[in-house]
Scaffold this motif. Structure first.
Motif, mmCIF file in Angstrom:
data_model
loop_
_atom_site.group_PDB
_atom_site.id
_atom_site.type_symbol
_atom_site.label_atom_id
_atom_site.label_comp_id
_atom_site.label_asym_id
_atom_site.label_seq_id
_atom_site.Cartn_x
_atom_site.Cartn_y
_atom_site.Cartn_z
ATOM 1 N N GLU A 1 6.029 -2.562 -7.534
ATOM 2 C CA GLU A 1 4.851 -3.118 -6.949
ATOM 3 C C GLU A 1 3.872 -2.914 -6.641
ATOM 4 O O GLU A 1 4.325 -0.871 -6.169
ATOM 5 C CB GLU A 1 6.168 -3.843 -5.700
ATOM 6 C CG GLU A 1 6.960 -4.859 -6.517
ATOM 7 C CD GLU A 1 7.651 -5.239 -5.096
ATOM 8 O OE1 GLU A 1 7.097 -5.213 -4.018
ATOM 9 O OE2 GLU A 1 9.299 -6.273 -5.378
ATOM 10 N N SER B 1 2.370 4.939 -5.285
ATOM 11 C CA SER B 1 3.697 3.954 -5.533
ATOM 12 C C SER B 1 5.294 4.369 -5.526
ATOM 13 O O SER B 1 5.898 3.836 -5.144
ATOM 14 C CB SER B 1 3.822 2.742 -6.705
ATOM 15 O OG SER B 1 3.864 3.364 -8.171
ATOM 16 N N GLN C 1 10.486 -1.822 -3.330
ATOM 17 C CA GLN C 1 10.545 -1.582 -4.818
ATOM 18 C C GLN C 1 11.910 -2.162 -4.856
ATOM 19 O O GLN C 1 12.818 -1.304 -6.333
ATOM 20 C CB GLN C 1 10.018 -0.390 -5.089
ATOM 21 C CG GLN C 1 9.206 0.079 -4.864
ATOM 22 C CD GLN C 1 8.198 -0.377 -5.989
ATOM 23 O OE1 GLN C 1 8.126 -1.316 -6.107
ATOM 24 N NE2 GLN C 1 6.535 -0.073 -5.110
ATOM 25 N N GLU D 1 -2.156 -9.000 -6.674
ATOM 26 C CA GLU D 1 -2.177 -7.489 -6.598
ATOM 27 C C GLU D 1 -0.979 -7.223 -7.891
ATOM 28 O O GLU D 1 -1.201 -5.500 -8.666
ATOM 29 C CB GLU D 1 -1.885 -6.993 -5.034
ATOM 30 C CG GLU D 1 -3.066 -6.665 -4.934
ATOM 31 C CD GLU D 1 -2.314 -6.936 -2.246
ATOM 32 O OE1 GLU D 1 -1.541 -6.677 -2.653
ATOM 33 O OE2 GLU D 1 -3.228 -5.739 -2.295
ATOM 34 N N ASN D 2 0.051 -8.264 -7.603
ATOM 35 C CA ASN D 2 1.583 -7.238 -8.480
ATOM 36 C C ASN D 2 0.593 -8.359 -9.795
ATOM 37 O O ASN D 2 1.823 -8.288 -10.852
ATOM 38 C CB ASN D 2 2.368 -7.678 -7.786
ATOM 39 C CG ASN D 2 3.061 -7.322 -6.694
ATOM 40 O OD1 ASN D 2 2.559 -5.951 -6.778
ATOM 41 N ND2 ASN D 2 3.391 -7.560 -5.690
ATOM 42 N N SER E 1 8.220 -2.604 -14.407
ATOM 43 C CA SER E 1 7.083 -1.952 -13.045
ATOM 44 C C SER E 1 6.914 -2.592 -11.836
ATOM 45 O O SER E 1 7.922 -2.835 -11.377
ATOM 46 C CB SER E 1 6.068 -3.224 -13.649
ATOM 47 O OG SER E 1 5.733 -3.433 -14.430
ATOM 48 N N GLY F 1 3.343 1.522 -12.891
ATOM 49 C CA GLY F 1 2.955 1.458 -11.641
ATOM 50 C C GLY F 1 1.769 2.265 -10.712
ATOM 51 O O GLY F 1 1.564 2.719 -11.357
ATOM 52 N N MET G 1 3.489 -6.106 -13.027
ATOM 53 C CA MET G 1 4.813 -6.746 -12.955
ATOM 54 C C MET G 1 4.631 -7.636 -14.302
ATOM 55 O O MET G 1 5.975 -8.037 -15.003
ATOM 56 C CB MET G 1 4.621 -7.418 -11.813
ATOM 57 C CG MET G 1 4.965 -7.048 -10.748
ATOM 58 S SD MET G 1 6.566 -5.636 -11.029
ATOM 59 C CE MET G 1 7.638 -6.875 -10.505
#
Length: 503
Positions: free
Chosen positions: A395, A207, A166, A364-365, A393, A203, A368
């Motif tokens: 990860e 996370s 992060q 997955e991200n 955001s 997030g 972001m």
């Protein structure tokens, strides 16, 4: 001032001069606070509160102390005298409690103050405000010194010791917090008012959103209140009022208003306040709560209950200014990824250079790439988002990050279990394969870092139960086979570390 008010003041002054230790209702009405309260030294830090109107000393003025630790403000005492006029309390020169004809009062022969204290018990310190410091004390000890505020790189270095990965989120939070407390310490720079650095973090679950805020508050040594937006409703409906988030911060600051006014409020599950779609009912826990929070986020003086989450007649109230309170909102925002994908795929539907529609399906991200427009489509109103200028955001956690979370932070989960077994004089070790097996299972559960503890608890149960039975065990090695339930751990007896015994 009326003649009756003068008579009332004369009675109080006359009785204060007597300094009587024990008083009947037909005699003195006041005693010295140190006599009335044997624990007065311990309560000097807190304001007195009127037992009748529940107003603190800073609002109602100096209190009148009567036996059994009872405080009454001048207004309530005056109303009491006014109501007793019809029972023989005159307004002339002979005005005194000694001249009250109690025989004219129905069913009252004598007022027992001990019964009064039982009816209105002492208020706990959790519902009492701390006294404000005098101006001389403020000059000696400033509220916040700009030289003592850690710079962003030191804040991030502290976060690195506890939070793995992060990097972008930690950098954004470090700069925002540093700028905010510079604003609190200086107020203005060349008469230029600096706006607040409220944050909105997005997030997936597990996370580290809440964990980051906790570490920040610990580093800066400021009060922190963590609240859940799901319980908030519009005023007048069942649930917590919007002001309850400030009330929790006041409780975290030990009812010190000045300390609370430079604290941090973290509102989790903020995505649950999104506007409800396709409904004909009043949205009392969605858009209306967002609108009600606008004044808190921007900065305003709000009246909040002390020691309670809702306003009622038996709870004292106080004024808290939110202009220097840092608000951090966080949420997982489920289904926001589909809104982002829809926006990204709009311009990639036709032509030879067009992207595939499933290009972002395995991203997955994807969070972001969130923008303010995506959050508006999700259901957050523009006025609310405008008061949270810093948007970032976190990860999603992959397998390698989960392995690092297991072993690298200061209070890593593995270190906690090693400490527990160390108290039994037993060493605990994990193979690299075992760590990756744990991370792989956690990834499948889709619970983020929270899944790690649950997985370890499952296979550590038998070990924690059996080890205290045998004093000859010196080391336990957790293997991949044991994590995947294909075998057992390796047990090493004391003095025989070279001979490994399969458990």
């Amino acid at each position: 001032m009326s003649e009756h008010d003068n008579d009332f003041r004369e009675v109080i002054d006359e009785e204060e001069d007597k300094n009587a230790d024990v008083v009947e209702v037909t005699g003195d009405t006041t005693v010295d606070p140190s006599v009335a309260d044997p624990n007065n030294d311990k309560k000097d830090d807190y304001e007195d509160i009127c037992y009748i109107c529940r107003r603190p000393e800073s609002v109602a003025g100096k209190m009148i102390h009567i036996p059994n630790n009872i405080c009454i403000c001048n207004d309530c005492m005056q109303k009491t005298f006014d109501s007793m006029e019809g029972f023989g309390f005159g307004s002339g020169d002979n005005a005194s409690l000694n001249n009250i004809d109690f025989s004219k009062m129905p069913n009252i022969s004598m007022v027992n103050l001990s019964d009064l204290s039982d009816f209105m018990p002492n208020m706990p310190n959790s519902q009492r405000l701390k006294k404000k410091k005098k101006k001389e004390d403020k000059q000696e000890a400033p509220v916040l010194d700009i030289k003592n505020i850690p710079p962003p790189h030191k804040i991030k270095a502290e976060l690195d010791e506890y939070v793995v990965g992060q990097e972008y989120a930690k950098k954004v939070m470090s700069v925002a917090v540093y700028n905010h407390y510079k604003r609190v310490a200086t107020g203005t720079m060349d008469e230029i008012e600096i706006e607040k650095s409220n944050m909105l973090m997005i997030g997936p679950t597990g996370s580290g959103k809440t964990y980051l805020v906790k570490i920040l508050a610990r580093l800066l040594d400021v009060p922190l209140a963590i609240t859940d937006a799901t319980s908030l409703t519009e005023a007048g409906y069942i649930g917590d009022d919007i002001e309850s988030v400030v009330s929790k911060l006041l409780a975290a600051a030990d009812n010190d208003v000045e300390k609370a006014e430079r604290g941090i409020i973290f509102i989790d599950e903020i995505d649950k306040l999104a506007k409800k779609k396709n409904t004909n009912q009043r949205d009392v826990s969605g858009e209306s709560v967002q609108q009600g929070m606008l004044k808190l986020l921007e900065g305003a003086e709000v009246e909040v209950p002390v020691g309670a989450s809702s306003k009622n007649a038996m709870v004292p109230m106080t004024i808290v200014d939110t202009k220097n309170i840092l608000f951090i909102c966080g949420g997982a925002f489920p289904d926001l990824d589909s809104i982002i994908k829809e926006r990204l795929n709009k311009a990639s539907s036709m032509g030879f250079m067009a992207d595939l529609k499933d290009k972002y399906d395995k991203e997955e991200n994807i969070l972001m790439k969130a923008t303010v427009e995506d959050l508006k489509n999700f259901g957050m109103i523009p006025e609310f988002l405008g008061r949270l200028p810093i948007l970032f955001s976190l990860e999603a956690l992959d397998e390698d990050m989960l392995v690092r979370i297991l072993k690298e932070p200061k209070n890593a989960i593995i270190k906690q279990y090693q400490k527990l077994l160390e108290l039994d004089e037993v060493k605990l070790e994990f193979t690299d394969e075992a760590l990756h097996a744990i991370a792989k299972q956690a990834k499948q559960r889709e619970l983020g870092a929270r899944a790690l503890r649950a997985i370890i608890e499952e296979f550590m149960l038998d070990i924690m139960y059996e080890i205290p039975k045998d004093d000859n065990i010196g080391k336990v090695i957790i293997t991949e086979d044991y994590v995947t339930k294909k075998g057992g751990p390796k047990i090493v007896m004391r003095g025989a570390e070279a001979n490994l015994i399969e458990g």
